[in-house]
Scaffold this motif. Sequence first.
Motif, PDB file in Angstrom:
ATOM      1  N   ASN A  45      21.585  19.001 -46.127  1.00  8.74           N
ATOM      2  CA  ASN A  45      22.741  19.886 -46.115  1.00  8.74           C
ATOM      3  C   ASN A  45      23.509  19.767 -44.805  1.00  8.74           C
ATOM      4  O   ASN A  45      24.744  19.671 -44.785  1.00  8.74           O
ATOM      5  N   TRP A  46      22.793  19.778 -43.686  1.00  5.91           N
ATOM      6  CA  TRP A  46      23.425  19.614 -42.378  1.00  5.91           C
ATOM      7  C   TRP A  46      24.076  18.241 -42.256  1.00  5.91           C
ATOM      8  O   TRP A  46      25.185  18.112 -41.708  1.00  5.91           O
ATOM      9  N   VAL A  47      23.406  17.219 -42.745  1.00  8.64           N
ATOM     10  CA  VAL A  47      23.970  15.864 -42.682  1.00  8.64           C
ATOM     11  C   VAL A  47      25.257  15.786 -43.493  1.00  8.64           C
ATOM     12  O   VAL A  47      26.260  15.223 -43.041  1.00  8.64           O
ATOM     13  N   ALA A  48      25.253  16.354 -44.702  1.00  7.34           N
ATOM     14  CA  ALA A  48      26.447  16.306 -45.553  1.00  7.34           C
ATOM     15  C   ALA A  48      27.621  17.027 -44.897  1.00  7.34           C
ATOM     16  O   ALA A  48      28.754  16.512 -44.885  1.00  7.34           O
ATOM     17  N   LYS A  49      27.377  18.227 -44.371  1.00  7.32           N
ATOM     18  CA  LYS A  49      28.450  18.964 -43.703  1.00  7.32           C
ATOM     19  C   LYS A  49      29.007  18.174 -42.520  1.00  7.32           C
ATOM     20  O   LYS A  49      30.229  18.111 -42.304  1.00  7.32           O
ATOM     21  N   THR A  50      28.105  17.567 -41.754  1.00  9.09           N
ATOM     22  CA  THR A  50      28.531  16.810 -40.575  1.00  9.09           C
ATOM     23  C   THR A  50      29.271  15.548 -40.974  1.00  9.09           C
ATOM     24  O   THR A  50      30.279  15.175 -40.354  1.00  9.09           O
ATOM     25  N   ALA A  51      28.807  14.874 -42.019  1.00  7.20           N
ATOM     26  CA  ALA A  51      29.495  13.677 -42.497  1.00  7.20           C
ATOM     27  C   ALA A  51      30.890  14.026 -43.031  1.00  7.20           C
ATOM     28  O   ALA A  51      31.864  13.288 -42.800  1.00  7.20           O
ATOM     29  N   ASN A  52      31.007  15.145 -43.734  1.00  5.16           N
ATOM     30  CA  ASN A  52      32.328  15.586 -44.196  1.00  5.16           C
ATOM     31  C   ASN A  52      33.257  15.884 -43.027  1.00  5.16           C
ATOM     32  O   ASN A  52      34.440  15.532 -43.047  1.00  5.16           O
ATOM     33  N   TYR A  53      32.724  16.540 -42.017  1.00  6.31           N
ATOM     34  CA  TYR A  53      33.507  16.816 -40.800  1.00  6.31           C
ATOM     35  C   TYR A  53      33.933  15.522 -40.125  1.00  6.31           C
ATOM     36  O   TYR A  53      35.093  15.362 -39.724  1.00  6.31           O
ATOM     37  N   LEU A  54      33.005  14.584 -40.041  1.00  2.48           N
ATOM     38  CA  LEU A  54      33.270  13.293 -39.401  1.00  2.48           C
ATOM     39  C   LEU A  54      34.363  12.537 -40.154  1.00  2.48           C
ATOM     40  O   LEU A  54      35.279  11.966 -39.550  1.00  2.48           O
ATOM     41  N   GLN A  55      34.261  12.530 -41.479  1.00  2.00           N
ATOM     42  CA  GLN A  55      35.193  11.749 -42.300  1.00  2.00           C
ATOM     43  C   GLN A  55      36.563  12.406 -42.421  1.00  2.00           C
ATOM     44  O   GLN A  55      37.580  11.719 -42.422  1.00  2.00           O
ATOM     45  N   SER A  56      36.585  13.751 -42.518  1.00  2.00           N
ATOM     46  CA  SER A  56      37.857  14.446 -42.749  1.00  2.00           C
ATOM     47  C   SER A  56      38.523  14.857 -41.447  1.00  2.00           C
ATOM     48  O   SER A  56      39.540  14.285 -41.044  1.00  2.00           O
ATOM     49  N   ASP A  57      37.961  15.818 -40.746  1.00  2.00           N
ATOM     50  CA  ASP A  57      38.609  16.350 -39.548  1.00  2.00           C
ATOM     51  C   ASP A  57      38.735  15.313 -38.436  1.00  2.00           C
ATOM     52  O   ASP A  57      39.732  15.286 -37.707  1.00  2.00           O
ATOM     53  N   LEU A  58      37.706  14.481 -38.281  1.00  2.00           N
ATOM     54  CA  LEU A  58      37.714  13.493 -37.194  1.00  2.00           C
ATOM     55  C   LEU A  58      38.280  12.147 -37.628  1.00  2.00           C
ATOM     56  O   LEU A  58      38.426  11.248 -36.802  1.00  2.00           O
ATOM     57  N   ALA A  59      38.577  12.012 -38.920  1.00  2.00           N
ATOM     58  CA  ALA A  59      39.215  10.809 -39.475  1.00  2.00           C
ATOM     59  C   ALA A  59      38.450   9.529 -39.152  1.00  2.00           C
ATOM     60  O   ALA A  59      39.037   8.472 -38.949  1.00  2.00           O
ATOM     61  N   ALA A  60      37.121   9.629 -39.124  1.00  2.00           N
ATOM     62  CA  ALA A  60      36.295   8.457 -38.834  1.00  2.00           C
ATOM     63  C   ALA A  60      36.187   7.572 -40.068  1.00  2.00           C
ATOM     64  O   ALA A  60      36.160   8.044 -41.205  1.00  2.00           O
ATOM     65  N   GLU A  61      36.114   6.250 -39.821  1.00  2.00           N
ATOM     66  CA  GLU A  61      36.034   5.259 -40.890  1.00  2.00           C
ATOM     67  C   GLU A  61      34.893   4.301 -40.600  1.00  2.00           C
ATOM     68  O   GLU A  61      34.428   4.193 -39.448  1.00  2.00           O
ATOM     69  N   PRO A  62      34.436   3.571 -41.629  1.00  2.00           N
ATOM     70  CA  PRO A  62      33.408   2.555 -41.381  1.00  2.00           C
ATOM     71  C   PRO A  62      33.843   1.572 -40.297  1.00  2.00           C
ATOM     72  O   PRO A  62      34.994   1.117 -40.279  1.00  2.00           O
ATOM     73  N   GLY A  63      32.931   1.307 -39.384  1.00  2.00           N
ATOM     74  CA  GLY A  63      33.227   0.399 -38.273  1.00  2.00           C
ATOM     75  C   GLY A  63      33.632   1.094 -37.000  1.00  2.00           C
ATOM     76  O   GLY A  63      33.586   0.491 -35.919  1.00  2.00           O
ATOM     77  N   ASP A  64      34.056   2.364 -37.093  1.00  2.00           N
ATOM     78  CA  ASP A  64      34.335   3.131 -35.878  1.00  2.00           C
ATOM     79  C   ASP A  64      33.034   3.345 -35.104  1.00  2.00           C
ATOM     80  O   ASP A  64      31.939   3.271 -35.659  1.00  2.00           O
ATOM     81  N   THR A  65      33.173   3.623 -33.820  1.00  2.00           N
ATOM     82  CA  THR A  65      32.010   3.844 -32.962  1.00  2.00           C
ATOM     83  C   THR A  65      32.009   5.265 -32.434  1.00  2.00           C
ATOM     84  O   THR A  65      33.021   5.754 -31.923  1.00  2.00           O
ATOM     85  N   ALA A  66      30.844   5.916 -32.563  1.00  2.00           N
ATOM     86  CA  ALA A  66      30.654   7.259 -32.002  1.00  2.00           C
ATOM     87  C   ALA A  66      29.644   7.174 -30.873  1.00  2.00           C
ATOM     88  O   ALA A  66      28.502   6.759 -31.083  1.00  2.00           O
TER      89      ALA A  66
END
Length: 250
Positions: A45-66
């Motif tokens: 559940n925590w992973v899904a919420k964080t992944a949604n935040y990463l993908q939507s609000d932070l506009a992260a895409e495959p290949g980006d670096t965190a």
Amino acid sequence: MNATDRTPAATLRSALAADPARPLLTFYDDATGERVELSVATFDNWVAKTANYLQSDLAAEPGDTASLLLPAHWLTAVWLLACSSVGVVADVAGDPAGADLVVTGPDELERARTCKGERVALSLRPLGGRFPQPPQGFADYAAEVPGHGDRFTALAPVDPDEPALRVAGRELTGAQVVQEARADAGRLGLTAGSRLLSTRPYDSWEGLSAGLLAPLTTGGSVVLVRHAEHLDAEALERRRTDERVTHSAS
């Protein structure tokens, strides 16, 4: 676990399908007295919420670096799997100046400011609490993530043969992460139901593997201990007994 899983995120999905209620990660911070126990379902559940935040609000895409400027902590484990879910390269303790985004704890804020992309700060307070006052120039993770969905669907497919993790000078693809974690599990003697206590920091492959990835690939669980130097030998042995630990890594 499913032998065909080729990314850490896929391994987590298999664990969820197999037994969502079983413990996956128990975290202790012996400087604060914090204890957090996460089942597979709660961790997912925590992973899904964080992944949604990463993908939507932070506009992260495959290949980006965190750049992950975080200690051995249950929320660091969440971010590692969230990055895998989106296809973002998790650069553990990596240079934030060259990263697309940075995720930092309270001790690395100044270093994190060199990132020109999105900046996220974690208070690392018990129960994932917010900062009393959010650091200037950073989003407060604990304030941002709760509103996101607890199911995640990637907008773009994640290639298991692309880079997924950088740590201590090594770069591994998602498939290599899973392969090496499975090999480590074999060397440690981990099987389904094994419970591994790790006091290793997350700044090396060995720490990440023992503290999350190897138990995850085998259907085991991890007791992750931060600030174990606050425990004497007797207290640590009592911890092993209380938590039904079968294997240890320090």
